[in-house]
Design a protein around this motif. Structure first.
Motif, short mmCIF file in Angstrom:
data_model
loop_
_atom_site.label_atom_id
_atom_site.label_comp_id
_atom_site.label_asym_id
_atom_site.label_seq_id
_atom_site.Cartn_x
_atom_site.Cartn_y
_atom_site.Cartn_z
N PHE B 96 0.82 -1.20 0.00
CA PHE B 96 0.00 0.00 0.00
C PHE B 96 0.87 1.26 0.00
CE2 PHE B 96 -2.54 -3.38 1.75
CZ PHE B 96 -3.78 -3.19 1.16
N GLN B 97 0.39 2.28 -0.74
CA GLN B 97 1.12 3.55 -0.75
C GLN B 97 1.16 4.15 0.64
OE1 GLN B 97 -0.49 6.38 -3.50
NE2 GLN B 97 0.88 8.02 -2.84
N GLU B 168 11.98 0.90 6.51
CA GLU B 168 11.87 -0.51 6.91
C GLU B 168 10.43 -0.99 6.82
OE1 GLU B 168 15.35 -1.20 10.21
OE2 GLU B 168 13.61 -0.05 10.85
N GLN B 169 9.49 -0.10 7.16
CA GLN B 169 8.08 -0.49 7.08
C GLN B 169 7.69 -0.83 5.65
OE1 GLN B 169 5.22 1.82 9.19
NE2 GLN B 169 6.51 2.10 11.00
N ARG B 170 8.22 -0.04 4.70
CA ARG B 170 7.92 -0.33 3.29
C ARG B 170 8.45 -1.71 2.89
NH1 ARG B 170 5.04 2.71 0.73
NH2 ARG B 170 4.89 4.94 1.07
N GLY B 193 10.16 7.91 0.49
CA GLY B 193 10.72 8.03 1.83
C GLY B 193 12.01 7.26 2.05
N LEU B 194 12.51 6.61 0.99
CA LEU B 194 13.76 5.85 1.14
C LEU B 194 14.96 6.73 0.76
CD1 LEU B 194 11.90 3.46 1.49
CD2 LEU B 194 13.23 2.20 -0.18
N GLU B 198 19.01 2.95 0.25
CA GLU B 198 17.84 2.07 0.37
C GLU B 198 17.18 1.85 -0.98
OE1 GLU B 198 16.31 2.94 4.93
OE2 GLU B 198 15.85 4.40 3.38
N VAL B 199 17.15 2.92 -1.79
CA VAL B 199 16.57 2.78 -3.13
C VAL B 199 17.39 1.78 -3.96
CG1 VAL B 199 16.07 3.95 -5.30
CG2 VAL B 199 15.49 5.05 -3.14
N ALA B 200 18.72 1.88 -3.83
CA ALA B 200 19.58 0.96 -4.59
C ALA B 200 19.31 -0.49 -4.16
CB ALA B 200 21.04 1.33 -4.36
N ALA B 201 19.14 -0.70 -2.84
CA ALA B 201 18.87 -2.05 -2.35
C ALA B 201 17.51 -2.53 -2.84
CB ALA B 201 18.91 -2.06 -0.81
N LEU B 202 16.54 -1.61 -2.83
CA LEU B 202 15.20 -1.95 -3.30
C LEU B 202 15.25 -2.39 -4.77
CD1 LEU B 202 12.08 -1.88 -2.76
CD2 LEU B 202 12.12 0.41 -3.74
N LEU B 203 16.03 -1.65 -5.55
CA LEU B 203 16.16 -1.95 -6.98
C LEU B 203 16.69 -3.37 -7.17
CD1 LEU B 203 17.45 0.61 -9.51
CD2 LEU B 203 18.16 -1.76 -9.72
#
Ligand SMILES: Nc1ncnc2c1ncn2[C@@H]1O[C@H](COP(=O)(O)OP(=O)(O)OP(=O)(O)O)[C@@H](O)[C@H]1O
Ligand SMILES: [Mg+2]
Lengths: 333, 266
Positions: B96-97, B168-170, B193-194, B198-203
């Motif tokens: 969820f957004q 972390e919640q995301r 909010g990252l 964190e964005v790089a890890a998400l990617l």
């Protein structure tokens, strides 16, 4: 690492030890409590525990406020008694039907209230309690209204070959019957809340949209929790009638729902053991305050208010805090 | 034509198809006439300015809302009318957004709740736990811890979800959605909010999921993330489809630049 991965097998063993301790307490209580006045109170305690843990299942876990508990209690009491008196059914058949009827009524109420949440569901269940009370009061040809039904017999005597007969006119035996039944229900509920069913119900309590995104059918599980809750109340009603020997509608007035709610809140909702303490406290304490008359209601009100204001987790939370004070570094669990 | 196109050899199988979806809220046309085809094993991104209808489209696909008109087919199955919880069993999952974790439950319990559809316990063992119950509990727990490991939250398993940092919640929402074992995962602004790391890890994690065969629908404002990951991009504006194409085509499209990429791209 033991904190992130507590051994599930060890926890389940620990739970069984607690069940055993509870069984020993139930077995021992009548040895210490011998006069009939207090034995009657013990039975009332057992019934109140049954009502309270039933309410906690739907309120503390599924997060649905059920203020109809007095009505399900009354449904169980009246339907089982009338089935015995008018149709001549054996007590245990009437018991089963009374319990199931209360459970079905709970499921139906939840089903129709499915779009209602929070306050609206509470109000709908409160309305149901008012309606049932009015029916008990005014359907005189069936319930004899305010005059009440008198001379209700205890459950039939049980006889095992080669053993002495067990008569439930004897308060000790009736205590074992009701407390034993309550303990069994407690164990079953405890096993359920410590299973994926508990996870499912708390997920609904926390966020129903989110729960649905994980495949959880909110309305179905709410109806399930309601049915379990109201069936427990129905069963308590089936035992109440033969205990008191008399049924009058006033025993199932709406205020009874709030009494049961008070037991859950004072004990600590969302833990099954909390409402047990709450029910014992709010059943036994007023007996010591009998001389105060209606002051008893004030005690109820005050204890609930105090619990909500200062100890929202109830007795269980107070106990944990105390343990933390006394053994600061000792990790619980 | 396009020499850079990597995997156009055989026609990709569509996993999710929507046809002329519409959703109005009172006078607001949140989603208007949107059609899309998402191939299995791809990352399908949806971009557009605030209020463009991206989240509403995701809500239609996941079943939070039912469309006023249009069709949705998932692996050949008609989804219209099917409530959200029923779609999960067919392999749809989402985040969820506006984060919707079970805040009072622990991080691990949040993920375990995602196993709702995947337990194998004989009914009576819910009332009296036996060997099969314990085996199921061990299996789900191990799986949940693996998922927490995957999103980098294993060390936080025991804390209440509400006490996690925003980023972390995301990630926890992603782990919880993955617990349903989805074929299609829809993430609504996972990078909001990252920070950069964190964005790089998400990617990396999203790319990893795609390698494992999970199809991804990505709603996102972070253009680096979208352009790096997406196989196809749908651009929405005012509820309507503005453009759809590969990342390179989107970046080159004048209308898109005007409507959305705007100053950032110039
Ligand atoms: N439940 C609702 N009730 C009324 N209007 C809504 C609802 N949900 C969305 N809208 C409206 O629909 C339009 C599209 O909203 P939506 O949330 O889908 O946009 P979005 O593209 O996700 O935007 P953002 O990038 O800000 O998340 C907006 O005008 C919004 O106000
Ligand atoms: Mg949005």
């Amino acid at each position: 690492m033991s904190k992130t991965s507590p051994n599930a097998a060890a926890q389940s063993r620990e739970r069984r030890v607690w069940y055993l301790i509870a069984a020993v307490i139930v077995a021992a209580l009548p040895l210490f409590v011998t006069d009939s006045y207090w034995r009657t109170n013990l039975i009332v305690c057992a019934l109140n525990i049954l009502l309270a843990i039933g309410l906690d299942f739907v309120l503390g876990y599924a997060g649905q406020l059920n203020l109809g508990q007095s009505a399900f209690y009354g449904l169980g009491a009246y339907s089982s008694t009338l089935l015995v008196l008018k149709l001549g059914l054996p007590f245990w058949a009437a018991f089963a039907i009374g319990t199931l009827m209360a459970g079905a009524a709970g499921a139906l109420l939840s089903f129709f209230a499915v779009r209602l949440r929070g306050h609206y569901l509470a109000i709908a269940s409160l309305g149901f309690a008012v309606i049932i009370y009015q029916i008990l009061l005014n359907w005189i040809s069936l319930t004899q209204g305010p005059l009440g039904i008198y001379g209700i017999a205890p459950p039939p005597t049980v006889a095992f070959p080669g053993l002495p007969q067990i008569a439930f006119g004897d308060l000790r035996n009736l205590f074992y019957l009701t407390a034993g039944f309550t303990l069994i229900v407690y164990v079953l509920l405890d096993q359920m809340v410590h299973s994926p069913i508990g996870e499912t119900l708390t997920a609904i309590r926390e966020d129903e949209v989110s729960a649905a995104s994980l495949g959880i059918d909110g309305p179905k599980w709410k109806a399930f929790a309601f049915a379990v809750s109201s069936a427990a109340a129905g069963a308590a009603g089936c035992f109440y009638a033969p205990l008191v020997g008399t049924l009058v509608p006033d025993a199932f007035f709406v205020s009874e729902s709030f009494m049961i709610l008070a037991m859950v809140i004072v004990g600590g909702m969302g833990t099954l053991v909390g409402p047990v303490f709450g029910a014992v406290l709010l059943t036994i304490l007023p007996e010591f305050l009998r001389s105060l008359g209606d002051m008893r209601l004030i005690i109820y009100g005050a204890s609930v208010t105090l619990a909500v204001l200062f100890m929202p987790g109830g007795i269980v939370e107070a106990f944990h805090l105390l343990r933390h004070r006394l053994f600061p570094e000792g990790e619980m669990r | 034509m396009n020499p850079a196109a990597p995997k156009q050899a055989d026609p990709p199988t569509p996993l999710l198809e929507a046809h002329r979806l519409c959703k109005n809220f009172g006078g607001v046309r949140a989603v208007q006439d949107i059609s899309l085809t998402i191939s299995a094993g791809t990352v399908f991104a949806i971009i557009g300015p605030n209020g463009a209808g991206k989240s509403t489209l995701l809500n239609l696909l996941s079943g939070v809302y039912q469309p006023d008109a249009g069709e949705i087919r998932f692996a050949g199955l008609d989804l219209v009318g099917l409530p959200a919880h029923r779609r999960v069993r067919h392999g749809l999952a989402r985040t969820f957004q506006k984060i919707r974790l079970f805040k009072q439950l622990s991080v691990l319990e949040n993920v375990l709740a995602g196993y709702h559809t995947r337990h194998s316990i004989p009914p009576l063992q819910y009332l009296l736990h036996g060997a099969a119950f314990r085996a199921d509990a061990r299996r789900c727990r191990a799986g949940a811890l693996d998922l927490l490991e995957f999103v980098g939250l294993a060390h936080r398993a025991a804390v209440p979800a509400g006490s996690l940092a925003y980023g972390e919640q995301r990630l926890l929402e992603i782990a919880r959605a993955l617990a349903t074992s989805p074929r299609l995962l829809m993430v609504d602004e996972p990078a909001a909010g990252l920070n950069g790391a964190e964005v790089a890890a998400l990617l990396r994690r999203i790319a990893n999921l795609r390698e494992r065969g999970v199809t991804i629908v990505l709603v996102e404002h972070n253009m680096d993330l979208v352009m790096t990951l997406a196989d196809r991009i749908l651009v929405m504006d005012y509820g309507e489809r503005l453009f759809e194409g590969a990342p390179g085509e989107v970046q080159a499209h004048p209308e898109v630049i005007a409507a959305y990429l705007g100053a950032e791209a110039l």
